[in-house]
Motif scaffolding. Structure first.
Motif, PDB file in Angstrom:
ATOM      1  N   UNK A 264      54.758  23.316  34.881  1.00 23.78           N
ATOM      2  CA  UNK A 264      54.238  24.163  33.803  1.00 23.78           C
ATOM      3  C   UNK A 264      54.498  25.639  34.109  1.00 23.78           C
ATOM      4  N   UNK A 265      55.319  26.324  33.312  1.00 26.49           N
ATOM      5  CA  UNK A 265      55.632  27.733  33.589  1.00 26.49           C
ATOM      6  C   UNK A 265      54.424  28.652  33.472  1.00 26.49           C
ATOM      7  N   UNK A 266      53.462  28.305  32.611  1.00 26.16           N
ATOM      8  CA  UNK A 266      52.283  29.159  32.428  1.00 26.16           C
ATOM      9  C   UNK A 266      51.425  29.184  33.691  1.00 26.16           C
ATOM     10  N   UNK A 267      51.269  28.018  34.313  1.00 23.52           N
ATOM     11  CA  UNK A 267      50.529  27.962  35.578  1.00 23.52           C
ATOM     12  C   UNK A 267      51.263  28.774  36.635  1.00 23.52           C
ATOM     13  N   UNK A 268      52.584  28.629  36.668  1.00 29.73           N
ATOM     14  CA  UNK A 268      53.399  29.368  37.636  1.00 29.73           C
ATOM     15  C   UNK A 268      53.214  30.872  37.490  1.00 29.73           C
ATOM     16  N   UNK A 269      53.349  31.383  36.270  1.00 26.82           N
ATOM     17  CA  UNK A 269      53.238  32.826  36.041  1.00 26.82           C
ATOM     18  C   UNK A 269      51.835  33.338  36.347  1.00 26.82           C
ATOM     19  N   UNK A 270      50.832  32.545  36.027  1.00 26.80           N
ATOM     20  CA  UNK A 270      49.451  32.965  36.299  1.00 26.80           C
ATOM     21  C   UNK A 270      49.210  33.093  37.798  1.00 26.80           C
ATOM     22  N   UNK A 271      49.745  32.143  38.567  1.00 29.78           N
ATOM     23  CA  UNK A 271      49.533  32.174  40.019  1.00 29.78           C
ATOM     24  C   UNK A 271      50.408  33.209  40.720  1.00 29.78           C
ATOM     25  N   UNK A 423      51.569  18.477  44.075  1.00 27.16           N
ATOM     26  CA  UNK A 423      51.267  18.719  42.667  1.00 27.16           C
ATOM     27  C   UNK A 423      49.797  19.076  42.447  1.00 27.16           C
ATOM     28  N   UNK A 424      48.902  18.481  43.235  1.00 29.36           N
ATOM     29  CA  UNK A 424      47.472  18.744  43.038  1.00 29.36           C
ATOM     30  C   UNK A 424      47.132  20.202  43.342  1.00 29.36           C
ATOM     31  N   UNK A 425      47.794  20.786  44.340  1.00 27.41           N
ATOM     32  CA  UNK A 425      47.563  22.204  44.647  1.00 27.41           C
ATOM     33  C   UNK A 425      48.087  23.075  43.510  1.00 27.41           C
ATOM     34  N   UNK A 426      49.253  22.746  42.986  1.00 31.17           N
ATOM     35  CA  UNK A 426      49.833  23.519  41.891  1.00 31.17           C
ATOM     36  C   UNK A 426      48.933  23.483  40.659  1.00 31.17           C
ATOM     37  N   UNK A 427      48.358  22.308  40.367  1.00 32.25           N
ATOM     38  CA  UNK A 427      47.523  22.160  39.173  1.00 32.25           C
ATOM     39  C   UNK A 427      46.123  22.733  39.349  1.00 32.25           C
ATOM     40  N   UNK A 428      45.701  22.943  40.596  1.00 26.15           N
ATOM     41  CA  UNK A 428      44.345  23.441  40.863  1.00 26.15           C
ATOM     42  C   UNK A 428      44.293  24.962  40.676  1.00 26.15           C
ATOM     43  N   UNK A 429      43.532  25.460  39.678  1.00 21.27           N
ATOM     44  CA  UNK A 429      43.491  26.912  39.427  1.00 21.27           C
ATOM     45  C   UNK A 429      42.852  27.701  40.561  1.00 21.27           C
TER      46      UNK A 429
END
Length: 447
Positions: A264-271, A423-429
């Motif tokens: 998900x690019x939105x999660x990437x940019x936010x982090x 993946x779980x770390x990437x998805x965890x806000x």
């Protein structure tokens, strides 16, 4: 008990940036055109410029940048050795390196092609009609063979002292491979470097705590001396480069990330916020390496065995933001001096800027040095750089943010393709956040 009023690192950096800009703009009103503001105190006259701008702001800001750069060589060397030895299967190293280098060079070529196309569409330099009576001889672009030869250090200690990151990376890779192949002796040395890596990362954490103050001083100094009249006829050039940087850093990277990894690019940019802010405030990809490493491993879930290789490599050869500036600047200067660029000239600019990005130091202002080489390759007057130097500092800050975003994007793609990704770390806000930064009320809402 956790102090709910404690601000996160990102919030403190943003406050430092805003405060620095406001203070700098205020001081510029007091001291227009490089003048001074004297406060008579009886026994001596207090010079605002000498004591505050060129004193406190300059000293604290430069100490902060120097402290970050101090970490670059030890961090890259130690973490890369740890990553190499942890791979176990050294055959993976060539595959990982091939993927990373290919992605970095492709994104750089896309960046400069897009930038030149946008510049030809908007024509920021049209109608200026400047002439030049002097000729300039720029530095000759290195051949591809020379680029590869210069990657290997004849003296690794000289590479450390000079901060030649490509040579440091090559030596660290060879040293790490040797450790991995040395049996029991290698295991003992590997354990030592694991401990060294912990110490270096602790030093990173210590220095991050002074970041908001360093950012404040850097921006206060910049905006005190930045004259708004310097934009003048360059306003079109400025916004073409700025727009191209924003589109490449958000749209292009998002599309590539989604196509090649499915993330998900939105999660990437936010982090990426912390790393982007650091890149913007320091104008140095190398100085931002510690924050980029922390972001991709702790917040996005890429294993250190991948990140310790791709992030330093990206800070060295991934210069998408710089390539965008060079593409727009070349078209702008050509239009200003009424020089028509042929198709072969444009291809030469793309090729030269892409290859020149290999080994370009990730430090503030290096883009202008590389631009002189690109201009000379297509017969444009190098003196044209003087037209854009007034606004380059602000653009330098933005393109560094794009560079570190590209480093992280490629690291994610390579990590996912090598199955060295959680993946779980990437998805965890809340991944990578300190305990005091986590909004526990928000967590409760998700139950």
């Amino acid at each position: 008990m956790t102090d709910k009023t404690k601000l996160s690192l990102t919030q403190r950096i943003v406050i430092g940036m805003i405060a620095g800009i406001l203070v700098g703009a205020g001081l510029q009103q007091l001291m227009p055109n490089g003048s001074d503001f004297i406060i008579p105190l009886g026994f001596f006259d207090f010079s605002t410029r000498s004591f505050v701008v060129d004193g406190v702001f300059e000293v604290v800001g430069q100490i902060f940048v120097a402290s970050l750069k101090m970490l670059v060589v030890p961090l890259v060397f130690v973490s890369l050795i740890c990553g190499t030895t942890s791979l176990k299967d050294t055959s993976k190293l060539g595959r990982i390196g091939g993927k990373a280098i290919a992605l970095y060079l492709v994104t750089t070529a896309i960046a400069i092609s897009f930038a030149m196309g946008l510049a030809f569409l908007i024509n920021p330099g049209e109608g200026v009609n400047m002439t030049t009576s002097t000729s300039f001889t720029g530095r000759e672009a290195p051949s591809l063979a020379q680029v590869f030869i210069q990657m290997f250090p004849s003296n690794p200690f000289a590479a450390f002292a000079q901060g030649n990151m490509l040579q440091v990376i090559i030596f660290a890779l060879l040293f790490g491979i040797a450790i991995a192949l040395s049996g029991k002796a290698g295991e003992r040395i590997s354990s030592l470097f694991d401990d060294l890596n912990e110490v270096v990362m602790r030093l990173v954490t210590i220095l991050m705590n002074i970041a908001p103050y360093g950012v404040f001083c850097l921006l206060a100094k910049l905006f005190t001396d930045l004259s708004l009249s310097a934009f003048g006829n360059l306003i079109s050039y400025f916004f073409v480069v700025f727009f191209a940087l924003i589109i490449h850093g958000t749209v292009t990277y998002s599309v590539i990330l989604k196509l090649l990894s499915g993330l998900n690019p939105l999660i990437f940019l936010k982090k990426m916020r912390d790393a982007i802010l650091f890149g913007f405030s320091t104008s140095s990809s190398n100085a931002t390496i510690p924050v980029t490493m922390e972001t991709v491993t702790k917040k996005m879930g890429v294993k250190n065995s991948i990140a310790s290789f791709t992030v330093p490599l990206g800070a060295t050869i991934n210069m998408d933001g710089t390539a965008i500036m060079q593409g727009v600047a070349t078209v702008f200067i050509a239009q200003v001096f009424n020089v028509d660029l042929s198709l072969s000239d444009m291809l030469m600019v793309i090729l030269t800027a892409t290859l020149a990005s290999i080994g370009t130091a990730g430090v503030p202002g290096v883009g202008l040095i590389m631009l002189a080489m690109v201009l000379d390759q297509v017969g444009l007057p190098v003196e044209g750089i003087g037209l854009i130097i007034g606004v380059d500092r602000l653009l330098d800050m933005t393109r560094t943010s794009v560079n570190v975003t590209g480093d992280s994007m490629v690291t994610l793609i390579v990590g996912k393709s090598e199955k060295q990704f959680d993946q779980t770390i990437f998805d965890n806000p809340d991944a990578g956040k300190k305990i005091e930064d986590i909004d526990f009320h928000h967590l409760g809402d998700n139950k």
